[in-house]
Each structure stands twice: as C-alpha cells, then as structure tokens.
Design a protein around this motif. Structure first.
Motif, PDB file in Angstrom:
ATOM      1  N   ALA A 343       0.822  -1.202   0.000  1.00 52.79           N
ATOM      2  CA  ALA A 343       0.000   0.000   0.000  1.00 52.79           C
ATOM      3  C   ALA A 343       0.865   1.265   0.000  1.00 52.79           C
ATOM      4  N   THR A 344       1.886   1.294   0.833  1.00 56.41           N
ATOM      5  CA  THR A 344       2.712   2.498   0.978  1.00 56.41           C
ATOM      6  C   THR A 344       3.530   2.788  -0.267  1.00 56.41           C
ATOM      7  N   THR A 346       3.109   1.741  -3.384  1.00 55.87           N
ATOM      8  CA  THR A 346       2.329   2.057  -4.583  1.00 55.87           C
ATOM      9  C   THR A 346       1.679   3.435  -4.475  1.00 55.87           C
ATOM     10  N   ARG A 347       1.357   3.846  -3.252  1.00 53.32           N
ATOM     11  CA  ARG A 347       0.863   5.218  -3.067  1.00 53.32           C
ATOM     12  C   ARG A 347       1.951   6.220  -3.430  1.00 53.32           C
ATOM     13  N   ARG A 350       2.506   6.279  -7.268  1.00 57.39           N
ATOM     14  CA  ARG A 350       1.489   7.065  -7.972  1.00 57.39           C
ATOM     15  C   ARG A 350       1.839   8.556  -7.899  1.00 57.39           C
ATOM     16  N   SER A 351       2.269   9.009  -6.732  1.00 49.55           N
ATOM     17  CA  SER A 351       2.639  10.407  -6.552  1.00 49.55           C
ATOM     18  C   SER A 351       3.885  10.756  -7.349  1.00 49.55           C
ATOM     19  N   TYR A 382      -1.062   0.284  -8.306  1.00 50.42           N
ATOM     20  CA  TYR A 382      -1.878   0.794  -7.206  1.00 50.42           C
ATOM     21  C   TYR A 382      -3.098  -0.102  -6.957  1.00 50.42           C
ATOM     22  N   TYR A 388      -5.182  -0.596  -3.093  1.00 50.09           N
ATOM     23  CA  TYR A 388      -4.634   0.227  -2.009  1.00 50.09           C
ATOM     24  C   TYR A 388      -5.551   0.201  -0.792  1.00 50.09           C
ATOM     25  N   SER A 392      -4.780  -1.359   2.897  1.00 50.77           N
ATOM     26  CA  SER A 392      -4.830  -0.451   4.046  1.00 50.77           C
ATOM     27  C   SER A 392      -5.704  -1.021   5.152  1.00 50.77           C
TER      28      SER A 392
END
Length: 406
Positions: A343-344, A346-347, A350-351, A382, A388, A392
């Motif tokens: 989760a972390t 891929t977040r 994306r950014s 993601y 995601y 989470s």
C-alpha cells in the motif's frame, strides 16, 4: 563527484559539449546494492546493464501495440530471470531484480514476478514430484509459461469467500466449470493454475489446466491504460476435464497457498520502487537536456523540488522493501507487513510518476518520452495484488483488532 557543469553535460575547456553521466547515475543514494554479497552484486550489475540497454527502449513499441515480446523473453531467460524463485538467491537479490526489471519495463516485471512468485513458487512448494519434473525445467528456462487463474469476473477483493468456479470429481478426472478475469499471460500460457471450489467439501483447491484442453478458452483483454505488454485474459472453463493427477497435492485447501500469496503481495513493493527510479531517471535526463527561458530545466527551483521528491519517495520505498527482505529472509514476514509495504510504496509511486509527468509538461503524456507509459503502469500497481484500500484495511485490522471488511 562531478561538478554542476559536468552534471549538466558541459565541459569548461573549450572543447565541444559531450554527454557526461550526472552524479549518482544509478540513484542509489542509500547504497542498497552494497548490502548484496560480492557474487550477487556482480550478477546484479550485469543484469541491470542488460535491462537498461536492451529491454527498456525495446519495450516501448510493444507497450504501444499491446503485443508480447517473445524474443525479449528468450533473452531474459539467458540471465536466469525465469528461475529466480528456485536458484538459491537471497530475498534481497530477488527483490532488487524485480526493482530493476520494473525500472526497465513494468509489464515485463509483472510477468517475471507472477511467473516466479505464483507459478514456479506454487509448483515448487505445493506440487507433486511428477508435476515438478514435468513443468519446472521449462518454466525456469522461460520456454514454458503458466497463468495464475484466481480472480473472477464477479469476485476480486472478496475472492477467498466468493470464488464460484467449481471442481467436481468424476472417476479418474476432475471437471472444472467457471470463469476467470484479469489473468496475466492468459492468452500465451501453456497452462493455467486454476483455483476452484471442490463441490464435495467446499474447499478451494489448485488445479493445473493445460491450455489445449477441450472447453478451455482465453480471450485477450484490450484497451488497457497500463501493463499493456502483459497479455491479460478472460478465461472460460466449460466442463474442462483434467486428470486427477493435475490437482496440486499441497493446495487442497486455500490456506496452504496464503504464504505464497502474501509474498506475491510484497513483491509489488519492489515494482513500485522500480517504477519510481525509472520516473526519476527519465525526469532527471529531461531536466538536464530541456531548455526553457535560456537555461536547463534542472536549474529551476520548482523542477529541483520535484526531482528531490521523486527520488526521496523512491529511496524511501526501496529502503522499506530492504527491511521487508530482512524479515522475509528470517521467516518472519506476515500479511500485515506485506500489505503495508504494498500500500505504501504504490501510493508513493502514484505520486512520484504524477510529479514526473507534470515536470515534463505536454511531453509527459506521450510514450515517446516514456513518462506517459509509466503514468499508466503506476495505476495498475496501485490496484492489483489487492487494491490500495484493501491493503490499508488489512493493516488497520492488524493494529486495531477490528475488521472493517464487512
């Protein structure tokens, strides 16, 4: 270390401008590769060079056309990328290989990762001696491919409880009925590892279903915005008959596969680190070469801020995955850690890719400059191997003791 002018690709002696590598050309600010033993470090450097000089540029047109590069797969086999799961490499080395493949092309990293973690891994860990003899040599040499057929048209996040594909024992055969969706390599695989619910005991079990079996069909899913090289498929199974020996003896209950599924979820974190390093490579090169208002983009403060943020995200992701490899090597990896890392990272990916696209302006939306390709691929990372949001909630459930799934 190169000085500022050398980093920008210029010389001061009056000689013609020449191409010079910028500082930290591999962007490994945390010296992660130094953690590998000498033998693995040498192999890493060799494979990385091949991926960057051969695979990266060659993959673009295949991505544009949604075609699979069989010739490139054969070349990758020569570097042992079909047998990472069984060659005795450390968890860190294997993870860094996934990172570097993603740095060259995310679609091919998805193929290599699924192939190793879910196909080779499942047969190696849960298969019979005969299944291992029949399939592993070809899989490890990339002369054969398997597809991991778990997700269904109506069941993704709830697959463990909602799986509706059925398996019925009929004498010396199993009869499989159902449908699968988003199955990577589904149209080009020699067999699918199909997960189906045994109607007699309601347990989810794993079955090897050869692609040439009557009643088996695979249709390519087209018009994807990312992972366009990966040949995802809709698979239908209409009274497909397979021998009793095609059931995986170690996968007669879905819980037996959970460890490998957990490791596969963690693997996506390495991909996320790789795509961010690719975004940094592309953005830095562009910023050093592109001029606006009479100077390189790399001299503008806002551009430098974006480059620093992309690189910070990439190294944070890579460092997190190094720690995951440490606990994985010690046999202590649990689903909560795999979900948190997936989760972390891929977040952050994306950014990072969004910043890279912004930095390149209009050129950031085309595959001619590569960043547009990464922009689409980041969305897939993601989402797949647990979205995601699902990952989470796995983390939050673990640390609160309260489930928000139902």
């Amino acid at each position: 270390m190169l000085d500022e002018k050398a980093a920008a690709g210029t010389v001061t002696s009056g000689e013609p401008t020449q191409k010079v590598l910028p500082p930290y050309p591999e962007a490994d600010l945390m010296h992660v590769v130094d953690l590998l033993p000498a033998g693995e470090r040498a192999r890493y450097a060799e494979v990385r060079e091949f991926l960057q000089t051969r695979i990266r540029a060659a993959s673009i047109e295949y991505w544009n056309r949604e075609e699979f590069p069989f010739g490139l797969l054969a070349e990758m086999a020569k570097y042992g990328l079909g047998g990472l799961q069984t060659d005795g490499s450390s968890k860190l080395f294997k993870g860094l290989m996934y990172t570097e493949i993603a740095r060259a092309d995310v679609s091919l990293s998805a193929l290599v990762g699924i192939h190793n973690e879910l196909i080779v891994g499942m047969i190696h860990e849960l298969g019979s001696p005969e299944q291992k003899r029949k399939w592993l040599p070809g899989l490890e040499a990339f002369t054969q491919l398997g597809a991991f057929a778990l997700t269904e048209p109506d069941h993704g996040s709830d697959i463990a409880g909602g799986l509706s594909t059925t398996a019925r024992r009929d004498g010396g055969e199993w009869v499989i009925n159902g449908a699968k969706r988003w199955i990577g390599a589904g149209t080009i695989a020699d067999f699918a590892l199909v997960w189906a619910r045994d109607v007699s005991d309601h347990q989810i079990k794993g079955f090897i279903v050869e692609a040439d079996r009557a009643g088996y069909s695979a249709t390519k899913i087209t018009n994807k915005i990312g992972l366009r090289i990966m040949q995802n498929a809709d698979i239908t199974l209409d009274d497909v008959r397979i021998p009793v020996d095609n059931v995986l003896p170690g996968a007669t209950a879905f819980s037996r596969a959970n460890d490998l599924l957990r490791d596969s979820r963690a693997w996506v974190g390495w991909q996320a680190a790789g795509i961010q390093l690719a975004a940094f490579d592309i953005a830095r090169s562009y910023a050093l070469e592109r001029k606006q208002f009479g100077k390189e983009l790399a001299r503008f403060q806002l551009i430098q801020q974006q480059l620093a943020d992309i690189l910070g995200n990439a190294n944070a992701s890579l460092s997190l995955m190094v720690e995951l490899a440490r606990i994985q090597q010690a046999g202590k990896l649990e689903m909560v850690q795999a979900a948190m890392c997936k989760a972390t990272t891929t977040r952050l990916a994306r950014s990072s890719v969004a910043m890279g696209r912004s930095l390149m302006g209009g050129n950031g939306i085309t595959t001619d400059y590569e960043m547009g390709k990464l922009f689409g691929d980041a969305e897939i990372l993601y989402t797949y191997e647990g979205s995601y949001e699902i990952n989470s909630m796995i983390v939050a459930r673990a640390v609160t003791g309260k489930s928000a799934f139902v």
